[in-house]
Design a protein around this motif. Structure first.
Motif, PDB file in Angstrom:
ATOM      1  N   ILE A 250       0.853  -1.179   0.000  1.00 42.89           N
ATOM      2  CA  ILE A 250       0.000   0.000   0.000  1.00 42.89           C
ATOM      3  C   ILE A 250       0.891   1.232   0.000  1.00 42.89           C
ATOM      4  N   ALA A 251       0.515   2.208  -0.800  1.00 44.24           N
ATOM      5  CA  ALA A 251       1.137   3.530  -0.737  1.00 44.24           C
ATOM      6  C   ALA A 251       0.033   4.532  -0.483  1.00 44.24           C
ATOM      7  N   VAL A 252       0.291   5.485   0.388  1.00 43.75           N
ATOM      8  CA  VAL A 252      -0.668   6.545   0.692  1.00 43.75           C
ATOM      9  C   VAL A 252      -0.016   7.875   0.345  1.00 43.75           C
ATOM     10  N   LEU A 253      -0.651   8.636  -0.544  1.00 42.80           N
ATOM     11  CA  LEU A 253      -0.203   9.986  -0.872  1.00 42.80           C
ATOM     12  C   LEU A 253      -1.089  10.948  -0.084  1.00 42.80           C
ATOM     13  N   ALA A 254      -0.494  11.702   0.829  1.00 42.85           N
ATOM     14  CA  ALA A 254      -1.297  12.513   1.750  1.00 42.85           C
ATOM     15  C   ALA A 254      -0.655  13.864   1.997  1.00 42.85           C
ATOM     16  N   ASP A 255      -1.508  14.872   2.221  1.00 44.51           N
ATOM     17  CA  ASP A 255      -1.025  16.176   2.653  1.00 44.51           C
ATOM     18  C   ASP A 255      -1.470  16.425   4.093  1.00 44.51           C
ATOM     19  N   ASP A 256      -1.322  17.665   4.565  1.00 48.28           N
ATOM     20  CA  ASP A 256      -1.609  17.926   5.974  1.00 48.28           C
ATOM     21  C   ASP A 256      -3.092  17.896   6.319  1.00 48.28           C
ATOM     22  N   SER A 257      -3.954  17.704   5.310  1.00 49.02           N
ATOM     23  CA  SER A 257      -5.383  17.570   5.586  1.00 49.02           C
ATOM     24  C   SER A 257      -5.777  16.146   5.969  1.00 49.02           C
ATOM     25  N   ALA A 258      -4.880  15.203   5.781  1.00 45.38           N
ATOM     26  CA  ALA A 258      -5.197  13.795   6.044  1.00 45.38           C
ATOM     27  C   ALA A 258      -5.293  13.532   7.545  1.00 45.38           C
ATOM     28  N   ASP A 259      -6.109  12.564   7.914  1.00 43.60           N
ATOM     29  CA  ASP A 259      -6.252  12.120   9.297  1.00 43.60           C
ATOM     30  C   ASP A 259      -5.172  11.084   9.590  1.00 43.60           C
ATOM     31  N   TYR A 336       6.954   4.424  -7.943  1.00 39.66           N
ATOM     32  CA  TYR A 336       6.731   3.265  -7.084  1.00 39.66           C
ATOM     33  C   TYR A 336       5.733   2.285  -7.714  1.00 39.66           C
ATOM     34  N   GLY A 337       4.678   2.789  -8.343  1.00 33.69           N
ATOM     35  CA  GLY A 337       3.697   1.926  -9.007  1.00 33.69           C
ATOM     36  C   GLY A 337       3.032   0.958  -8.050  1.00 33.69           C
ATOM     37  N   ALA A 338       2.373   1.481  -7.038  1.00 34.98           N
ATOM     38  CA  ALA A 338       1.832   0.651  -5.960  1.00 34.98           C
ATOM     39  C   ALA A 338       0.696  -0.251  -6.422  1.00 34.98           C
ATOM     40  N   GLU A 339       0.617  -1.396  -5.767  1.00 34.72           N
ATOM     41  CA  GLU A 339      -0.550  -2.269  -5.940  1.00 34.72           C
ATOM     42  C   GLU A 339      -1.811  -1.509  -5.531  1.00 34.72           C
ATOM     43  N   HIS A 340      -1.803  -0.940  -4.344  1.00 31.11           N
ATOM     44  CA  HIS A 340      -2.905  -0.110  -3.850  1.00 31.11           C
ATOM     45  C   HIS A 340      -2.366   1.291  -3.577  1.00 31.11           C
ATOM     46  N   LEU A 341      -2.993   2.297  -4.131  1.00 31.31           N
ATOM     47  CA  LEU A 341      -2.612   3.683  -3.865  1.00 31.31           C
ATOM     48  C   LEU A 341      -3.807   4.432  -3.299  1.00 31.31           C
ATOM     49  N   GLU A 342      -3.667   4.916  -2.075  1.00 25.75           N
ATOM     50  CA  GLU A 342      -4.672   5.805  -1.497  1.00 25.75           C
ATOM     51  C   GLU A 342      -4.217   7.243  -1.676  1.00 25.75           C
ATOM     52  N   ILE A 343      -5.164   8.125  -2.005  1.00 30.25           N
ATOM     53  CA  ILE A 343      -4.869   9.553  -2.085  1.00 30.25           C
ATOM     54  C   ILE A 343      -5.747  10.269  -1.069  1.00 30.25           C
ATOM     55  N   GLN A 344      -5.116  10.800  -0.044  1.00 27.42           N
ATOM     56  CA  GLN A 344      -5.825  11.512   1.016  1.00 27.42           C
ATOM     57  C   GLN A 344      -5.275  12.943   1.063  1.00 27.42           C
ATOM     58  N   THR A 345      -5.769  13.759   0.138  1.00 27.89           N
ATOM     59  CA  THR A 345      -5.353  15.159   0.018  1.00 27.89           C
ATOM     60  C   THR A 345      -6.588  16.017  -0.209  1.00 27.89           C
ATOM     61  N   ARG A 346      -6.418  17.321  -0.165  1.00 24.15           N
ATOM     62  CA  ARG A 346      -7.538  18.238  -0.399  1.00 24.15           C
ATOM     63  C   ARG A 346      -8.103  18.068  -1.808  1.00 24.15           C
ATOM     64  N   ASP A 347      -7.240  17.827  -2.768  1.00 18.61           N
ATOM     65  CA  ASP A 347      -7.655  17.699  -4.166  1.00 18.61           C
ATOM     66  C   ASP A 347      -7.462  16.269  -4.653  1.00 18.61           C
ATOM     67  N   ALA A 348      -7.909  15.306  -3.847  1.00 12.15           N
ATOM     68  CA  ALA A 348      -7.653  13.889  -4.124  1.00 12.15           C
ATOM     69  C   ALA A 348      -8.180  13.457  -5.485  1.00 12.15           C
ATOM     70  N   PHE A 362      -7.500   4.607  -4.631  1.00 11.57           N
ATOM     71  CA  PHE A 362      -8.568   4.809  -3.657  1.00 11.57           C
ATOM     72  C   PHE A 362      -8.593   6.287  -3.284  1.00 11.57           C
ATOM     73  N   VAL A 363      -9.681   6.953  -3.635  1.00 13.31           N
ATOM     74  CA  VAL A 363      -9.728   8.410  -3.597  1.00 13.31           C
ATOM     75  C   VAL A 363     -10.471   8.904  -2.357  1.00 13.31           C
ATOM     76  N   GLY A 364      -9.783   9.719  -1.564  1.00 10.48           N
ATOM     77  CA  GLY A 364     -10.416  10.376  -0.430  1.00 10.48           C
ATOM     78  C   GLY A 364     -10.450   9.526   0.831  1.00 10.48           C
ATOM     79  N   PRO A 365     -10.866  10.129   1.950  1.00  6.69           N
ATOM     80  CA  PRO A 365     -10.797   9.457   3.253  1.00  6.69           C
ATOM     81  C   PRO A 365     -11.798   8.325   3.445  1.00  6.69           C
ATOM     82  N   TRP A 366     -12.807   8.229   2.578  1.00  2.00           N
ATOM     83  CA  TRP A 366     -13.847   7.210   2.756  1.00  2.00           C
ATOM     84  C   TRP A 366     -13.717   6.055   1.764  1.00  2.00           C
TER      85      TRP A 366
END
Length: 440
Positions: A250-259, A336-348, A362-366
């Motif tokens: 899993i890779a998570v791309l996140a900014d300071d808005s992420a939980d 990196y080309g992740a198997e699973h990529l989550e994007i948890q940013t303001r402009d996900a 996987f887009v957004g916190p939900w």
């Protein structure tokens, strides 16, 4: 527990990024040397080898290599109601998602009287593997079977390791999932030996098996450990395969808005698969990086598979990667080309459209990866180890092939006859041209 890699201020090429980013070592080459004798043994001795290998690797000698239909029915009847409801919901959603993947036939009129058609034809028979080692995966049965069914494959067989606790049969929930999907051909065969059985077929060794235990298949799909991946490499070309799947990531791309709590929970959720599982956070927020470091240690300490999770998070394949900004972050996740990529940013949603390399996004916190593992409607059999640069996840396309149909009339062939002859002669293949001239 999890290391930190600081890429701020560093201008790296794509190749340099690939080299510096954390990644599990799959070791398929080494495993292939160990697996080759297993594959050869199954090819030579069939069912007898499968029983010997089950006793060696699974510590049980199955009476039935092909699961009796009554065992499938019994497993479904005794399945807890809440689990059955969950599996049924998953089947509905995955089937809906895959029904839309069916490619369409088309016809092109190249010129008057000149027609090329393309038909999509399902393969005749597939072998689908469901692991049963550190965890049991009825969800993988659903992902493989539904994709093949929606592709229109007429012959489906499932294999999963025999278990001593279940009398030499696969796990009951695996059997129940097969029953829910209407799969009747199920084998108590695990690991590399299952891949070999599907690739070459297997003759029976006693009256219980019959003369032919299992017919060979055209395509083998499904996740597994490094030995399954190595066996797939060995039989590729004899049959088609989905991929040489490695440890999950899993890779998570996140900014300071992420939980930070969400991110930590998601990293741990994938780490519980395997000590070699990879968990990577890419962020331009040092504050988020520190918060996730603290939270992931707490979450990991409290989870059921804490030892396995700790190994995965502490391994060289996991890290928190700090970048200058989201532009650099996008470059990192694409490298990196992740198997699973989550994007948890303001402009996900906007960033998701810019990603080129990921098995699933996987887009957004939900939209956590766990959703995709079970009930998003997507498929969870995805490319690992950076293969998302050139490979897709499992789907209907994995089980169909394109067949082109060419139909020209006399006048249409006559228009290009002299040009065909000229090109054929230039290639020093004059008989090609003669085959056209013979018609006139």
């Amino acid at each position: 527990m999890i290391s930190r890699l600081d890429l701020r201020g560093r201008k790296l090429t794509r190749r340099e990024l690939v080299d510096v980013l954390p990644r599990a070592e799959l070791g398929v080459e080494d495993a292939a040397a160990q697996v080759a004798p297993v594959v050869a043994d199954v090819r030579r001795r069939g069912a007898a080898a499968l029983r010997d290998l089950a006793e060696r690797f699974d510590h049980v000698r199955p009476q039935y290599l092909r699961v009796p239909p009554a065992e499938l029915t019994s497993a479904l009847e005794t399945l807890p109601g809440t689990v059955r409801a969950g599996l049924e919901e998953s089947i509905v959603r995955v089937r809906s998602g895959h029904a839309a993947q069916k490619p369409q036939d088309f016809t092109v009129q190249i010129a008057p009287g000149a027609q090329v058609r393309q038909r999509w034809v399902p393969v005749e028979r597939v072998g689908l593997y469901a692991p049963g080692g550190l965890a049991v995966y009825p969800s993988s049965v659903i992902m493989n079977v539904v994709a093949a069914q929606e592709a229109g494959v007429p012959g489906l067989a499932v294999a999963s390791p025999p278990q001593a606790d279940n009398g030499g049969l696969p796990h009951p929930t695996i059997l129940a999932a097969c029953a829910l999907l209407g799969v009747e051909e199920v084998y108590a065969v695990g690991g590399a030996q299952a891949v070999a059985m599907f690739a070459y077929g297997a003759d029976g060794s006693d009256p219980v098996d019959g003369d032919v235990l299992c017919e060979a298949v055209d395509v083998i799909t499904g996740p597994g450990n490094v030995y399954v991946a190595a066996a797939k490499r060995l039989v590729r070309g004899v049959v088609g395969i989905d991929a040489e799947a490695g440890p999950t990531e899993i890779a998570v791309l996140a900014d300071d808005s992420a939980d930070a709590g969400h991110v930590a929970a998601d990293l741990v959720s994938q780490a519980e698969h395997d000590p070699l599982a990879a968990a990577v956070l890419v962020t331009d927020s040092v504050e988020l990086a520190s918060a996730v470091e603290a939270r992931v240690a707490d979450v990991a300490a409290e989870t059921h598979h804490r030892e396995r999770v700790a190994q995965a998070l502490d391994g060289p394949q996991s890290a928190i990667v700090v970048v200058d900004d989201m532009v650099q972050g996008l470059g990192v996740v694409d490298a990196y080309g992740a198997e699973h990529l989550e994007i948890q940013t303001r402009d996900a949603a906007e960033l998701a459209e810019k990603v080129r390399n990921a098995g699933a996004i996987f887009v957004g916190p939900w939209s956590p990866v766990s959703l995709g593992d079970y009930m998003a409607g997507s498929n969870h059999v995805l490319p690992t180890g950076g293969c998302a640069r050139f490979a897709s996840g499992l789907g209907v396309h994995s089980f169909v092939k394109a067949v082109q149909v060419i139909e020209y009339d006399r006048d249409a062939l006559a228009v290009v006859a002299d040009r065909i002859v000229a090109v054929a002669n230039d290639e020093d293949l004059p008989a090609h041209g003669d085959a056209v001239r013979a018609r006139f």
